[in-house]
Design a protein around this motif. Structure first.
Motif, PDB file in Angstrom:
ATOM      1  N   ALA A  13       0.814  -1.213   0.000  1.00 42.58           N
ATOM      2  CA  ALA A  13       0.000   0.000   0.000  1.00 42.58           C
ATOM      3  C   ALA A  13       0.854   1.273   0.000  1.00 42.58           C
ATOM      4  O   ALA A  13       0.534   2.241  -0.700  1.00 42.58           O
ATOM      5  N   ASN A  14       1.939   1.283   0.781  1.00 44.00           N
ATOM      6  CA  ASN A  14       2.804   2.469   0.819  1.00 44.00           C
ATOM      7  C   ASN A  14       3.501   2.685  -0.520  1.00 44.00           C
ATOM      8  O   ASN A  14       3.634   3.821  -0.984  1.00 44.00           O
ATOM      9  N   LEU A  15       3.953   1.595  -1.143  1.00 43.58           N
ATOM     10  CA  LEU A  15       4.586   1.694  -2.455  1.00 43.58           C
ATOM     11  C   LEU A  15       3.607   2.267  -3.469  1.00 43.58           C
ATOM     12  O   LEU A  15       3.936   3.176  -4.232  1.00 43.58           O
ATOM     13  N   LYS A  16       2.375   1.767  -3.457  1.00 40.39           N
ATOM     14  CA  LYS A  16       1.340   2.251  -4.376  1.00 40.39           C
ATOM     15  C   LYS A  16       1.087   3.738  -4.164  1.00 40.39           C
ATOM     16  O   LYS A  16       1.061   4.526  -5.117  1.00 40.39           O
ATOM     17  N   GLU A  17       0.931   4.139  -2.920  1.00 42.99           N
ATOM     18  CA  GLU A  17       0.654   5.542  -2.600  1.00 42.99           C
ATOM     19  C   GLU A  17       1.803   6.453  -3.042  1.00 42.99           C
ATOM     20  O   GLU A  17       1.579   7.494  -3.662  1.00 42.99           O
TER      21      GLU A  17
END
Length: 101
Positions: A13-17
């Motif tokens: 999720a952090n990578l996507k954001e």
């Protein structure tokens, strides 16, 4: 409408954001970025970037910024405070093992 197909992937999720924030600044949608990646894979007949493990190399002090040098020196000071010290022979052995020098 063009003949399209959906691609589904699960990513951190952090990578996507973080990635989507950068893409937004560039004016590129996530779908556009994936389209670009796939186009480059086809054009180059493989990944459009090199895939390999980084080679471990010691960093020369002259190649460090002041902040990087301060951070490394701080790590050393913290190690000493915790009683974690090494003999010259131990340091030589570690350099030989990790870097082949």
């Amino acid at each position: 409408m063009a003949n399209t197909s959906a691609v589904y992937a699960r990513i951190d999720a952090n990578l996507k954001e973080n990635a989507e924030g950068i893409l937004a600044q560039l004016g590129i949608s996530p779908s556009g970025a994936i389209q670009m990646l796939y186009s480059q894979i086809v054009l180059q007949q493989g990944m459009p970037f090199e895939l390999r493990l980084p080679t471990a190399k010691p960093t020369a002090v002259g190649g460090m910024s002041r902040a990087e040098l301060d951070a490394e020196l701080s790590k050393g000071v913290e190690s000493i405070k915790k009683g974690k010290t090494y003999s010259v022979d131990e340091v030589d052995d570690e350099l030989a093992r990790e870097f082949g020098i």
